[in-house]
Design an enzyme around this catalytic site. Structure first.
Site, PDB file in Angstrom:
ATOM      1  N   CYS A 146      -2.582  -9.234 -12.800  1.00 36.39           N
ATOM      2  CA  CYS A 146      -2.099  -8.351 -11.739  1.00 36.39           C
ATOM      3  C   CYS A 146      -1.026  -7.442 -12.310  1.00 36.39           C
ATOM      4  O   CYS A 146      -0.159  -7.894 -13.067  1.00 36.39           O
ATOM      5  CB  CYS A 146      -1.532  -9.205 -10.598  1.00 36.39           C
ATOM      6  SG  CYS A 146      -0.871  -8.253  -9.228  1.00 36.39           S
ATOM      7  N   HIS A 198      -3.609  -8.482  -1.499  1.00 36.83           N
ATOM      8  CA  HIS A 198      -2.320  -7.772  -1.511  1.00 36.83           C
ATOM      9  C   HIS A 198      -1.940  -7.239  -0.132  1.00 36.83           C
ATOM     10  O   HIS A 198      -0.768  -7.288   0.248  1.00 36.83           O
ATOM     11  CB  HIS A 198      -2.332  -6.601  -2.504  1.00 36.83           C
ATOM     12  CG  HIS A 198      -2.032  -7.001  -3.911  1.00 36.83           C
ATOM     13  ND1 HIS A 198      -0.834  -7.557  -4.292  1.00 36.83           N
ATOM     14  CD2 HIS A 198      -2.770  -6.906  -5.046  1.00 36.83           C
ATOM     15  CE1 HIS A 198      -0.838  -7.789  -5.589  1.00 36.83           C
ATOM     16  NE2 HIS A 198      -2.016  -7.400  -6.077  1.00 36.83           N
ATOM     17  N   HIS A 255      -9.202  -9.516  -4.599  1.00 39.17           N
ATOM     18  CA  HIS A 255      -7.854  -9.540  -5.189  1.00 39.17           C
ATOM     19  C   HIS A 255      -6.970  -8.470  -4.541  1.00 39.17           C
ATOM     20  O   HIS A 255      -5.836  -8.742  -4.139  1.00 39.17           O
ATOM     21  CB  HIS A 255      -7.958  -9.310  -6.709  1.00 39.17           C
ATOM     22  CG  HIS A 255      -6.645  -9.266  -7.408  1.00 39.17           C
ATOM     23  ND1 HIS A 255      -6.212 -10.276  -8.244  1.00 39.17           N
ATOM     24  CD2 HIS A 255      -5.647  -8.342  -7.406  1.00 39.17           C
ATOM     25  CE1 HIS A 255      -4.996  -9.970  -8.710  1.00 39.17           C
ATOM     26  NE2 HIS A 255      -4.652  -8.791  -8.225  1.00 39.17           N
ATOM     27  N   GLU A 256      -7.505  -7.250  -4.430  1.00 34.31           N
ATOM     28  CA  GLU A 256      -6.717  -6.167  -3.837  1.00 34.31           C
ATOM     29  C   GLU A 256      -6.516  -6.390  -2.334  1.00 34.31           C
ATOM     30  O   GLU A 256      -5.447  -6.107  -1.796  1.00 34.31           O
ATOM     31  CB  GLU A 256      -7.376  -4.807  -4.101  1.00 34.31           C
ATOM     32  CG  GLU A 256      -7.487  -4.429  -5.566  1.00 34.31           C
ATOM     33  CD  GLU A 256      -6.175  -4.564  -6.332  1.00 34.31           C
ATOM     34  OE1 GLU A 256      -5.099  -4.282  -5.763  1.00 34.31           O
ATOM     35  OE2 GLU A 256      -6.221  -4.954  -7.514  1.00 34.31           O
TER      36      GLU A 256
END
Length: 196
Positions: free
Chosen positions: A105, A151, A147-148
């Site tokens: 990351c 966030h 993954h994004e």
């Protein structure tokens, strides 16, 4: 314009992003700046919280993965041309048997660990013209999106590690938040920010 990437430990990385309306100020230039920031840091994804904005916006460009010879031709082709901004995204389904893949990351430089995720997702999102889509993605493409997406939900990939793994990297994470790390892109460190 290249923006500083927020480092591990900053509270903005733990906020659930708020939805963006079509009148969000300077959205087009924000997205352009995020692309420039992501490419400058050699990333394949970047979420708005990583540049200090708790909004539901992230970018994905999986082209760098398309050269991976371990992938099928079909998956290489799928990754090659995929470049997209996701606004107001919501994952509505994740399915399949979880599989591990080594993730990193931009907000947590020099830390890479295997993370298990489900292989197929269905997500609803808007493009920058606020047209709504519902699409299903799988494999590596789904993983980058997950993954994004994490966030904008205030989740980091390190949250998905075992308690033992988290203890093992605790010192490295602490050093990152203090700015004790060498990176070749601009970063904003929470501990240094408080000291001013």
């Amino acid at each position: 314009m290249k923006l500083p990437i927020v480092a591990y430990g900053d509270p903005v990385l733990r906020k659930i992003g708020v939805e963006i309306a079509p009148d969000y100020p300077k959205l087009e230039s924000l997205i352009d700046n995020m692309w420039e920031t992501m490419y400058n840091a050699n990333g394949v994804g970047l979420a708005a919280p990583q540049i200090g904005l708790p909004i539901r916006l992230f970018l994905v460009d999986t082209s760098p993965f398309s050269d991976d010879e371990d992938l099928s031709k079909e998956e290489q082709n799928q990754l090659k041309g995929f470049r997209k901004a996701f606004l107001n995204a919501k994952i509505i389904e994740e399915k399949g048997e979880e599989w591990p893949f080594n993730e990193g990351c931009l907000s947590i430089p020099d830390v890479r660990e295997d993370v298990k995720r489900k292989p197929t997702i269905t997500i609803t999102y808007q493009d920058k013209e606020f047209k709504t889509y519902t699409e299903t993605f799988d494999g590596l493409l789904a993983r980058v999106i997950q993954h994004e997406y994490d966030h904008i939900e205030g989740i980091l990939f390190t949250d998905k590690l075992s308690p033992l793994k988290r203890r093992m990297i605790k010192g490295r994470l602490s050093n990152i938040s203090k700015g004790k790390i060498n990176v070749d892109y601009r970063m904003r460190f929470p501990v240094l920010k408080k000291g001013r």
